[in-house]
Design a protein around this motif. Structure first.
Motif, PDB file in Angstrom:
ATOM      1  N   SER A   1       1.422  13.922   6.343  1.00 18.45           N
ATOM      2  CA  SER A   1       0.752  14.757   5.344  1.00 18.45           C
ATOM      3  C   SER A   1       1.572  15.979   4.928  1.00 18.45           C
ATOM      4  O   SER A   1       1.666  16.295   3.737  1.00 18.45           O
ATOM      5  N   THR A   2       2.193  16.655   5.892  1.00 18.57           N
ATOM      6  CA  THR A   2       2.969  17.854   5.552  1.00 18.57           C
ATOM      7  C   THR A   2       4.154  17.513   4.663  1.00 18.57           C
ATOM      8  O   THR A   2       4.474  18.244   3.720  1.00 18.57           O
ATOM      9  N   TRP A   3       4.818  16.402   4.947  1.00 26.58           N
ATOM     10  CA  TRP A   3       5.974  15.986   4.155  1.00 26.58           C
ATOM     11  C   TRP A   3       5.532  15.461   2.790  1.00 26.58           C
ATOM     12  O   TRP A   3       6.233  15.651   1.798  1.00 26.58           O
ATOM     13  N   ASP A   4       4.368  14.807   2.747  1.00 32.62           N
ATOM     14  CA  ASP A   4       3.832  14.371   1.457  1.00 32.62           C
ATOM     15  C   ASP A   4       3.633  15.575   0.536  1.00 32.62           C
ATOM     16  O   ASP A   4       4.025  15.552  -0.634  1.00 32.62           O
TER      17      ASP A   4
ATOM     18  N   PRO B   1       4.015  16.415  -4.128  1.00 28.00           N
ATOM     19  CA  PRO B   1       2.779  17.221  -4.129  1.00 28.00           C
ATOM     20  C   PRO B   1       1.614  16.580  -4.877  1.00 28.00           C
ATOM     21  O   PRO B   1       0.458  16.896  -4.601  1.00 28.00           O
ATOM     22  N   ASP B   2       1.905  15.661  -5.801  1.00 23.35           N
ATOM     23  CA  ASP B   2       0.809  14.974  -6.507  1.00 23.35           C
ATOM     24  C   ASP B   2       0.093  13.967  -5.607  1.00 23.35           C
ATOM     25  O   ASP B   2      -1.066  13.623  -5.860  1.00 23.35           O
ATOM     26  N   LEU B   3       0.779  13.493  -4.579  1.00 20.37           N
ATOM     27  CA  LEU B   3       0.224  12.411  -3.757  1.00 20.37           C
ATOM     28  C   LEU B   3      -1.048  12.835  -3.016  1.00 20.37           C
ATOM     29  O   LEU B   3      -2.059  12.119  -3.074  1.00 20.37           O
TER      30      LEU B   3
ATOM     31  N   ARG C   1      -3.112  15.081  -3.864  1.00 18.39           N
ATOM     32  CA  ARG C   1      -4.147  15.341  -4.879  1.00 18.39           C
ATOM     33  C   ARG C   1      -4.687  14.051  -5.481  1.00 18.39           C
ATOM     34  O   ARG C   1      -5.875  13.930  -5.753  1.00 18.39           O
ATOM     35  N   GLU C   2      -3.791  13.075  -5.698  1.00 17.25           N
ATOM     36  CA  GLU C   2      -4.182  11.843  -6.387  1.00 17.25           C
ATOM     37  C   GLU C   2      -4.441  10.672  -5.441  1.00 17.25           C
ATOM     38  O   GLU C   2      -5.037   9.674  -5.832  1.00 17.25           O
ATOM     39  N   GLY C   3      -3.968  10.804  -4.202  1.00 15.84           N
ATOM     40  CA  GLY C   3      -4.209   9.767  -3.207  1.00 15.84           C
ATOM     41  C   GLY C   3      -3.148   8.678  -3.190  1.00 15.84           C
ATOM     42  O   GLY C   3      -2.366   8.517  -4.118  1.00 15.84           O
ATOM     43  N   SER C   4      -3.150   7.950  -2.091  1.00 15.08           N
ATOM     44  CA  SER C   4      -2.210   6.848  -1.906  1.00 15.08           C
ATOM     45  C   SER C   4      -2.658   5.609  -2.669  1.00 15.08           C
ATOM     46  O   SER C   4      -3.754   5.547  -3.214  1.00 15.08           O
ATOM     47  N   HIS C   5      -1.786   4.618  -2.661  1.00 16.92           N
ATOM     48  CA  HIS C   5      -2.189   3.281  -3.075  1.00 16.92           C
ATOM     49  C   HIS C   5      -1.465   2.267  -2.191  1.00 16.92           C
ATOM     50  O   HIS C   5      -0.514   2.605  -1.483  1.00 16.92           O
ATOM     51  N   MET C   6      -1.958   1.047  -2.230  1.00 16.69           N
ATOM     52  CA  MET C   6      -1.323  -0.056  -1.509  1.00 16.69           C
ATOM     53  C   MET C   6      -0.967  -1.140  -2.506  1.00 16.69           C
ATOM     54  O   MET C   6      -1.768  -1.480  -3.385  1.00 16.69           O
ATOM     55  N   LEU C   7       0.245  -1.651  -2.369  1.00 13.38           N
ATOM     56  CA  LEU C   7       0.738  -2.730  -3.216  1.00 13.38           C
ATOM     57  C   LEU C   7       0.987  -3.972  -2.375  1.00 13.38           C
ATOM     58  O   LEU C   7       1.121  -3.900  -1.157  1.00 13.38           O
ATOM     59  N   GLN C   8       1.091  -5.107  -3.065  1.00 15.31           N
ATOM     60  CA  GLN C   8       1.532  -6.327  -2.403  1.00 15.31           C
ATOM     61  C   GLN C   8       2.687  -6.910  -3.215  1.00 15.31           C
ATOM     62  O   GLN C   8       2.596  -7.044  -4.442  1.00 15.31           O
TER      63      GLN C   8
END
Length: 473
Positions: free
Chosen positions: A408-411, A416-418, A420-427
Motif C-alpha cells: 500500500s505505501t509503495w502504491d 497515487p491513482d491506484l 483512489r481508483e482501486g485495483s483490477h484483475m486481468l486474465q
C-alpha cells in the motif's frame, strides 16, 4: 522420507500430474484497505473464474478479517503436494500472514469454498514472545505437516531480527526453524528443494525502511538486501551466503524449477530488474549468474532519468518450460522459454499498464532521441491502472492471472491513482505451443467498485493448489 505410492494426500504426485488437474473455478485474492483511511479491515475476496458461470469474473464473497491495519499480503496453504503421500493431510486452510501487524490468519476453505471462513488467529504478541519475529511474509507447507513462514524483521522493524517461524498443524507457534546464530541478514521469500537438501531465501529490506515507502538512499544505507541465503534442509544451518552484487539489488520472489531433481532456480531482483539464475556447482556449493536483464528506460517527467522495470513477481510453469515475469513500473508481462535455463528466450510480451502508457505525462526516450509510450488496451471499457504486480498461472499453464498492487505505501508513492481508483484483475491467455500472451477481453475484475470502496488486490490462490505454493519432495 518415504513417499507413498498408493496413499492419496493433498496435491499431486508430480508437477506434470498437477498440469492435468481440474481447471480452476475459484480464485482467492488478498485485498487491502490498510493505509486507505477508510477505517475498514483488509479482506479475502473469492472470485468466480469459471467461464460457464453466470457470476464469471465477479467477486462472489468477501471475508473481512477482524482487525484494522493488517496489510494482508502473501498467502500459502497448510498442506500441499509435499504431503501427497500422507492421507491424513488435507489442503484445507489458507494461511494469511499480515505483513504490517504481524498477525497470521488461518482461513477454512473446505466448509464452503465459495465463502471461506475464519478458523484461527495467531496473534503477533504470541509470535514475538516465543520467537522474536515480526513482519511475516511467505508461508509454505512442509512434508512434516508444519507450516513455515518467513519473517522480515523483529518487533522494531530491524532486518537483523529476521528469520523463519514454524507453526504446527494446529497453528500453534513452535519456534524458529533456523538454528540459533543462523538467521539471515534480511528476509523475504524462500523455496526448499529437499532432494538437494537445500532451502534458499531472498532479501527485500528492513521493515523500518520499506513500510515508509521506497527511498533510494536507504539502498546506499544498507537497509535493503542483495543476498541469497543457502540453508541445509531440513536442519536449518546457514551454509552459504551468495552476494548478488549491484546486479542483484532487492532479490524478491525465488523459485526452484518444479522438478524436484533439478538443482537450479531463479530469483527476481526488483531494483536492478534482473532475473538471476542460481545453481549447484560440481563441488556441491551454489553459484549464480544473470539470466535475464530488463534494461532501465531513459525517461522524461519522472523522479529519475532512468526507470527500472521493477520485476516484482515471476513464476515458472509446472513443466518448467516457461518463466513469466511482471515489470511493475514499465507495465509489461513477459513470457520466456527456459527449456535451456542458462539461455532464456523471450517468447511473449503484453502491455497491461505501467507509467509510460499513452496518456501518461511520462515518456520514454529511444536511442535515436525520439520519444515513445506503450500501447495499453482498454478492457471492457476500462483504462488499465497501475502496473502488473502479482501473477498466478493455471495448472495447465494456459491462463495467467494478474493483479496490480505491490504494497500500500509503495502504491501511494508510485501510482497515487491506484489507491483512489482501486485495483483490477486481468486474465491473459497463454500460447503454450509457440509462446505468446493475449489479454482475455471477457475477464475483468474491478476492485474499484467494491461495496466498501476501492481496494488494493494482491496475491492469488486456487483452492486446489497452483504454480507457486506446491513443492514436491
Amino acid at each position: 522420507m518415504e513417499i507413498g505410492c498408493c496413499k492419496k494426500g493433498p496435491g499431486y504426485a508430480t508437477p506434470l500430474e498437477a498440469m492435468s488437474g481440474p481447471r480452476e473455478s475459484l480464485l482467492y485474492v488478498t485485498c487491502i484497505y490498510t493505509g486507505s483511511g477508510k477505517g475498514k479491515p483488509d479482506y479475502l475476496a473469492t472470485v468466480d473464474v469459471d467461464p460457464s458461470s453466470p457470476s464469471y469474473s465477479k467477486v462472489i464473497h468477501r471475508l473481512p478479517v477482524p482487525y484494522l491495519g493488517d496489510e494482508l499480503h502473501h498467502s500459502g496453504w497448510n498442506s500441499c503436494s509435499s504431503c501427497h503421500g500422507d492421507s491424513s493431510q488435507e489442503r484445507r486452510f489458507l494461511v494469511l500472514p499480515s505483513l504490517v501487524s504481524g498477525r497470521i490468519y488461518a482461513i477454512d476453505t473446505q466448509k464452503n469454498p465459495r465463502g471461506p471462513s475464519l478458523h484461527k488467529v495467531v496473534e503477533p504478541e504470541d509470535i514475538l514472545k516465543k520467537t522474536g519475529l515480526a513482519y511475516p511474509h511467505t508461508a509454505h507447507c512442509l512434508a512434516s505437516g508444519d507450516i513455515m513462514v518467513s519473517c522480515l524483521g523483529d518487533g522494531d522493524g530491524k532486518a537483523e531480527g529476521s528469520g523463519f517461524l514454524l507453526l504446527d498443524s494446529e497453528f500453534n507457534v513452535k519456534g524458529r526453524w533456523e538454528k540459533p546464530g543462523h538467521s539471515p541478514s534480511f528476509g523475504y521469500d524462500f523455496w526448499y528443494q529437499p532432494r538437494h537438501k537445500t532451502m534458499i531465501s531472498s532479501s527485500w529490506g528492513a521493515p523500518a525502511a520499506f513500510t515508509k515507502g521506497f527511498n533510494l538512499q536507504h539502498v546506499s544505507d544498507g537497509l535493503y538486501g542483495k543476498h541469497l541465503y543457502v540453508y541445509s534442509w531440513p536442519e536449518g544451518e546457514l551454509k552459504q551466503t551468495l552476494d548478488l552484487g549491484d546486479s542483484g539489488l532487492l532479490p524478491l520472489e525465488i523459485r526452484f524449477l518444479h522438478d524436484p531433481s533439478k538443482d537450479t532456480g531463479f530469483v527476481g531482483c526488483a531494483l536492478t530488474s534482473n532475473m538471476v539464475r542460481f545453481f549447484k556447482t560440481p563441488d556441491g556449493s551454489w553459484s549464480h549468474e544473470v539470466a535475464i536483464s530488463v534494461k532501465p528506460l531513459k525517461v522524461q517527467n519522472w523522479i529519475l532519468p532512468d526507470m527500472p522495470s521493477l520485476i516484482t513477481d515471476f513464476l515458472i510453469s509446472l513443466d518448467d518450460r516457461y518463466l513469466y515475469l511482471a515489470n511493475w513500473l514499465h507495465g509489461d508481462v513477459r513470457q520466456y522459454n527456459i527449456e535451456d535455463p542458462k539461455n532464456p528466450v523471450l517468447t511473449g510480451q503484453v502491455w497491461v499498464g505501467g507509467l509510460i502508457q499513452k496518456g501518461s505525462p511520462i515518456v520514454a526516450l529511444a536511442e535515436d532521441g525520439t520519444t515513445w509510450q506503450s500501447e495499453v488496451p482498454e478492457v471492457q471499457g476500462k483504462r488499465l491502472r497501475g502496473g502488473p504486480q502479482m501473477i498466478q498461472l493455471s495448472l495447465d499453464g494456459k491462463r495467467l492471472y494478474v493483479t496490480n498492487s505491490l504494497f500500500s505505501t509503495w502504491d501511494h508513492q508510485f501510482y497515487p491513482d491506484l489507491p483512489r481508483e482501486g485495483s483490477h484483475m486481468l486474465q491473459i491467455d497463454v500460447d503454450t505451443e509457440k509462446g505468446g500472451l493475449v489479454i482475455n477481453p471477457n475477464f475483468f475484475v474491478d476492485f474499484g467498485s467494491e461495496p466498501d470502496g476501492p481496494s488494493l488486490a494482491h496475491e492469488m490462490r486456487y483452492p486446489g493448489g497452483d504454480c507457486t505454493s506446491d513443492i514436491w519432495v
